[in-house]
Design a protein around this motif. Structure first.
Motif, PDB file in Angstrom:
ATOM      1  N   PHE A   1     -56.627 115.402 -65.495  1.00  0.00           N
ATOM      2  CA  PHE A   1     -57.151 114.063 -65.743  1.00  0.00           C
ATOM      3  C   PHE A   1     -56.776 113.552 -67.127  1.00  0.00           C
ATOM      4  N   LEU A   2     -56.444 114.455 -68.042  1.00  0.00           N
ATOM      5  CA  LEU A   2     -56.077 114.037 -69.392  1.00  0.00           C
ATOM      6  C   LEU A   2     -54.851 113.126 -69.377  1.00  0.00           C
ATOM      7  N   ASP A   3     -53.929 113.373 -68.458  1.00  0.00           N
ATOM      8  CA  ASP A   3     -52.718 112.546 -68.360  1.00  0.00           C
ATOM      9  C   ASP A   3     -53.025 111.103 -67.974  1.00  0.00           C
ATOM     10  N   THR A   4     -54.134 110.892 -67.287  1.00  0.00           N
ATOM     11  CA  THR A   4     -54.506 109.546 -66.838  1.00  0.00           C
ATOM     12  C   THR A   4     -55.882 109.146 -67.359  1.00  0.00           C
ATOM     13  N   ASP A   5     -56.282 109.717 -68.477  1.00  0.00           N
ATOM     14  CA  ASP A   5     -57.602 109.465 -69.047  1.00  0.00           C
ATOM     15  C   ASP A   5     -57.806 107.973 -69.317  1.00  0.00           C
ATOM     16  N   THR A   6     -58.941 107.458 -68.893  1.00  0.00           N
ATOM     17  CA  THR A   6     -59.272 106.047 -69.071  1.00  0.00           C
ATOM     18  C   THR A   6     -59.100 105.601 -70.521  1.00  0.00           C
ATOM     19  N   LEU A   7     -59.513 106.421 -71.470  1.00  0.00           N
ATOM     20  CA  LEU A   7     -59.466 106.044 -72.876  1.00  0.00           C
ATOM     21  C   LEU A   7     -58.046 105.949 -73.420  1.00  0.00           C
ATOM     22  N   CYS A   8     -57.105 106.539 -72.739  1.00  0.00           N
ATOM     23  CA  CYS A   8     -55.717 106.564 -73.222  1.00  0.00           C
ATOM     24  C   CYS A   8     -54.899 105.359 -72.764  1.00  0.00           C
ATOM     25  N   TYR A   9     -55.392 104.627 -71.784  1.00  0.00           N
ATOM     26  CA  TYR A   9     -54.660 103.470 -71.264  1.00  0.00           C
ATOM     27  C   TYR A   9     -55.266 102.191 -71.808  1.00  0.00           C
TER      28      TYR A   9
END
Length: 184
Positions: free
Chosen positions: A29-37
């Protein structure tokens, strides 16, 4: 209800996953983490994301000694392999039941970073849920709230997140009782 579901899932392990598979499911989930986008427009939402999400990412980077970052690209940020290794190692310290709870919370919040903040008691359930729904809350402020839909979703997400977090803490807690000998 959610705690019962987590207990039954942990007891039965219906997907027959081992500890490593549970850890990988959470770390992916780190690859698509909400906070990263992040968005590029409107400017008010860009600023809101920066003000609310950046401190949480900075906390996680400092707490775990990793680099996470964020991106406005549809490809998302490039998460270093070392970051994934460190978080995998950290999650390996939890037992199977706690990992079931962690994966449950990560799936609710769509964020490994927020889940770590909850587990480490850096965030409350209300804060984590609000941060995971930041864009939705922004839209609600702009366009209005549909009480029967938005309110229900918010309360359900809080309940599921709280249950998962409590489950992790209960499964990770250990205590001992020492009996004193009475002297006569």
């Amino acid at each position: 209800m959610h705690l019962t579901t987590l207990c039954n899932t942990s007891l039965d392990n219906p997907t027959q996953r081992n500890k490593d598979q549970l850890i990988q499911a959470a770390v992916k989930f780190l690859d698509t983490d909400t906070l990263c986008y992040r968005v590029e427009k409107p400017e008010t939402l860009v600023e809101l994301q920066k003000n609310e999400w950046d401190p949480i990412i900075e906390w996680a980077e400092k707490r775990y000694g990793v680099k996470i970052g964020s991106s406005t690209s549809i490809m998302g940020p490039s998460i270093p392999a070392q970051t994934q290794e460190v978080l995998t190692s950290h999650l390996a310290s939890y037992n199977m039941w706690a990992l079931q709870g962690i994966e449950f919370v990560v799936a609710q919040l769509k964020s490994m970073v927020l889940t770590l903040g909850l587990i480490d008691l850096h965030l409350t359930v209300e804060q984590a849920v609000l941060l995971s729904r930041l864009e939705e809350e922004y839209q609600i402020q702009k366009w209005g709230n549909i009480e029967w839909a938005h309110d229900y979703e918010l309360q359900e997400l809080r309940a599921r997140t709280a249950a998962g977090t409590l489950f992790v803490h209960l499964c990770s807690e250990s205590s001992t009782v020492k009996h004193k000998l009475l002297q006569e």
